[in-house]
Design an enzyme around this catalytic site. Structure first.
Site, short mmCIF file in Angstrom:
data_model
loop_
_atom_site.label_atom_id
_atom_site.label_comp_id
_atom_site.label_asym_id
_atom_site.label_seq_id
_atom_site.Cartn_x
_atom_site.Cartn_y
_atom_site.Cartn_z
N HIS A 42 57.83 35.38 -35.59
CA HIS A 42 57.18 35.31 -36.89
C HIS A 42 55.74 34.87 -36.72
CE1 HIS A 42 58.84 31.30 -36.05
NE2 HIS A 42 57.84 30.81 -36.74
N CYS A 69 56.58 22.95 -37.77
CA CYS A 69 56.33 23.85 -36.64
C CYS A 69 54.97 24.49 -36.84
CB CYS A 69 57.43 24.91 -36.53
SG CYS A 69 57.49 26.09 -37.90
#
Length: 706
Positions: A67, A226
């Site tokens: 992603h 993250c």
């Protein structure tokens, strides 16, 4: 989420077209391109690869979630692939058979990111992933991922519960001995003795008593984050919450994701018995959690072993361990504790350099402007606080010079302070700044600042590991640690290590001053290679830090080093810009667009302007950049060019000694790098169709490249 994924974005036989994670990402991304969700395949894949390089996106349980955020994405999009063989995405338990490619626009709105985070949480549900593995057609998969099947299942379950409740009520009314017209409640609880509804009046001491109080549960607060803030952040939160339910632990998680974050209630933090940080980027406002037993790990640990983390924080609380942050710090932190000492040392030093550079740039440029306006004797001007003439340009030059001098005086203390901050968090700032100031006082210079920062961080880390009585923990960060650490660092810098370092700094200054001929050229080559190797990375920063270190005690030699470093750092982006202009067919459309911006970035001494080119083709771009940088560094030193400004590129050429020769050195390096990159790209192998391929789409031509 229905608009994010359709059947056209589902590939249930991904292994037929892809055997590697790169091929899988390309296959799924091509579906996004076909639907107009992605505008540039190669540019988007470069962004995916850059995210993957930060940390593998494979998860336990056979899941891969490549992603990224990308300027090449027009709307938030999700593509799904299923591989019978499995594709390696770096998960500890083996290949992934469920692959989700998540594409978010660079400016995606919070609503879309919240939906994507919901998907990430569902990936922790074995029933959900099992349904994806057993689905037989793309439409069913798209409906399942978008939530339509889950919503339908929820509606069916709700309807079943309502029907069941109505049936039970009807059966109760029709039971013998029950009046159909009764208005009494259908389901009152009864006391054991009388069968009458239990009320405050009828309840007696003979009834079973409910315990007045229950054992207090163990309470945990957690923060997950993250780099992209789309998937791992929310998956770690879900995993921790599931493990906490099974362990009987109360947990509240703050997800610091791309959609922003809501800070935990201070009362919740105050009541918590322990803290879990599962993060790959710095925890924002980390000081809120001071004084709590803390477990600090990477985000994947929060996903893969949440029960262990909860047990660990419970054990720390039971032992009463000191809770001041002692592990990975908020500066350039990858979150995991597996780094070797060399990697940690590099991070600590780079944290200091990154905070120091703005002081260097501002102070150095102001000093250089003062010299340019007022001449080389402006450093002898009286203080502008006592003598300033509004209409005299010399007074204005003195003002600029003296402001710049004050800003530049922070260079070494800031370097030392933020090295210590990188090691020990906020408690390291005070002894770091004190040690850096001592380094300035005893003329230990840049090297003294490095030593002071490392000493301060080490001293604070040592104090934090000591067992401290609970009554003293509240004053540790604001009184005890600053007091003891400053005294120890000051003693070491003044009486132990400071004087030898000052002698070494003096010797280095004398060596730079005496550089001439071949020695100067060799140093220029080395600086050029370092400045262009990683294009703004650690090696580049080491060379730049060495150059600006000499400006703390400027001499002719140190000014030559500064000139060579800046000239070499300008070469890579300028060379890529020129190459995309003269041989545009060798570059993708995205690279040609990046080339236009690279002209300004290179002229401004922003070496990072070449990173998009290096990320797409490192084996050709990096060697070409290094070749040109070495030529420029060598010529700058050979020409005797000097530079008092630590930044500015061509915009500070009037402040450079030998300005015309300086521009010649830069031009020569740019031409060399351009020639090498064009030669290497032109010589790469292509498909047998040869020149005809030039008319093909960029993604097809690049895919044919070896």
């Amino acid at each position: 989420m229905s608009e994010m994924i359709t059947a056209d974005l589902v590939d249930l036989e991904l292994d037929l077209s892809a055997e590697t994670k790169e091929a899988a990402a390309r296959s799924l991304a091509a579906r996004m391109v076909a639907l107009g969700r992605v505008t540039d395949l190669e540019g988007f894949l470069a962004d995916v690869a850059a995210r993957e390089a930060q940390m593998p996106t494979g998860l336990d349980g056979g899941i891969g979630i490549p992603h990224c955020r990308s300027a090449h994405v027009t709307e938030p999009t999700l593509a799904f692939g299923r591989s019978a063989r499995g594709i390696d995405f770096g998960a500890p338990d083996g290949p992934a058979d469920l692959i989700f490619l998540i594409a978010a626009p660079a400016g995606a709105d919070d609503a879309h990111l919240t939906i994507l985070s919901s998907l990430a949480r569902h990936l922790m549900d074995a029933e959900f992933t099992g349904a994806l593995r057993s689905a037989e057609d793309a439409d069913a998969v798209a409906a399942l991922i978008s939530g339509e099947d889950r919503a339908a299942s929820a509606r069916e379950a709700s309807g079943a519960r309502e029907a069941s409740g109505a049936r039970e009520a009807r059966e109760a009314r029709e039971a013998p001995g029950t009046s159909a017209d009764s208005e009494a409640p259908a389901t009152p609880s009864a006391t054991p003795d009388t069968g009458a509804p239990a009320t405050p009046e009828t309840a007696t001491s003979d009834a079973p008593a409910t315990p007045a109080t229950a054992a207090e549960p163990f309470r945990v607060v957690a923060v997950t984050s993250c780099p992209t803030g789309i998937a791992h952040t929310y998956m770690a939160a879900e995993s921790l919450e599931n493990a906490a339910r099974e362990a009987g632990v109360e947990i509240t998680v703050e997800t610091q994701g791309s959609a922003g974050f809501t800070r935990l209630d201070p009362a919740v933090i105050a009541a918590a018995d322990g803290v879990v940080f599962a993060h790959d980027v710095p925890v924002r406002d980390k000081e809120r959690f001071a004084g709590k037993p803390t477990v600090d790990v990477g985000v994947k640990a929060g996903i893969n072993r949440p029960a262990e983390l909860l047990t660990e924080v419970r054990d720390k609380a039971a032992r009463g361990e000191t809770t001041a942050p002692t592990g990975p710090t908020p500066v350039d932190n990858a979150g995991d504790s597996g780094d070797g000492y060399g990697t940690k040392l590099r991070k600590w030093l780079m944290s200091g350099v990154s905070y120091m550079v703005p002081f260097v740039a501002a102070g150095g440029l102001l000093i250089a402007l003062g010299f340019a306006i007022g001449g080389w004797k402006i450093d002898k001007a009286p203080s502008v606080a006592e003598h300033f003439i509004w209409t005299d340009h010399t007074s204005w030059a003195a003002l600029l010079f003296q402001i710049g001098g004050l800003a530049f005086a922070f260079l070494v203390p800031v370097l030392a302070g933020y090295i210590a901050y990188g090691m020990a968090d906020r408690p390291g700032l005070v002894p770091g700044f004190v040690g850096g100031s001592v380094a300035v006082t005893i003329n230990a210079g840049f090297l003294g600042g490095l030593a002071a920062g490392l000493l301060a961080g080490a001293v604070v880390m040592g104090i934090q590991r000591a067992r401290i009585p609970a009554v003293l923990r509240g004053i540790m960060p604001v009184v005890v640690i600053p007091l003891i650490s400053s005294a120890v660092v000051g003693f070491l810098m003044f009486l132990v290590v400071g004087k030898p370092i000052a002698s070494l700094q003096s010797a280095l200054t004398d060596w730079l001053e005496g550089l001439s001929g071949a020695n100067a050229v060799i140093l220029g080559i080395i600086l050029g290679l370092m400045m262009c190797f990683d294009l703004g990375g650690p090696l580049n920063k080491v060379a730049y830090a060495f150059a600006i270190g000499g400006l703390t005690h400027p001499t002719d030699g140190s000014l030559k080093v500064m000139a060579a470093a800046m000239a070499a750092g300008m070469v890579p982006p300028l060379a890529m810009a020129l190459a995309t202009t003269v041989r545009g067919r060798l570059f993708t459309k995205t690279e040609r667009e990046n080339g236009k911006a690279a002209w300004f970035l290179g002229a401004s001494f922003i070496t990072e302007g070449a990173i998009p080119f290096a990320a797409a083709d490192p084996l050709r771009v990096i060697p070409a950049s290094m070749a040109g940088g070495a030529v420029t560094g060598a010529l700058s030193m050979a020409f005797g060019c000097t530079l008092r400004a630590p930044h500015g590129g061509v915009f500070v050429v009037p402040l450079i000694g030998q300005p015309l020769l300086y521009l010649v050195a830069i031009a020569a390096g740019v031409c060399v790098s351009t020639a090498v990159v064009v030669l290497l790209k032109g010589a790469r192998k292509t498909t047998p169709s040869g020149p005809a391929d030039e008319a093909a789409p960029a993604e097809e031509r690049v895919a044919a490249t070896v």
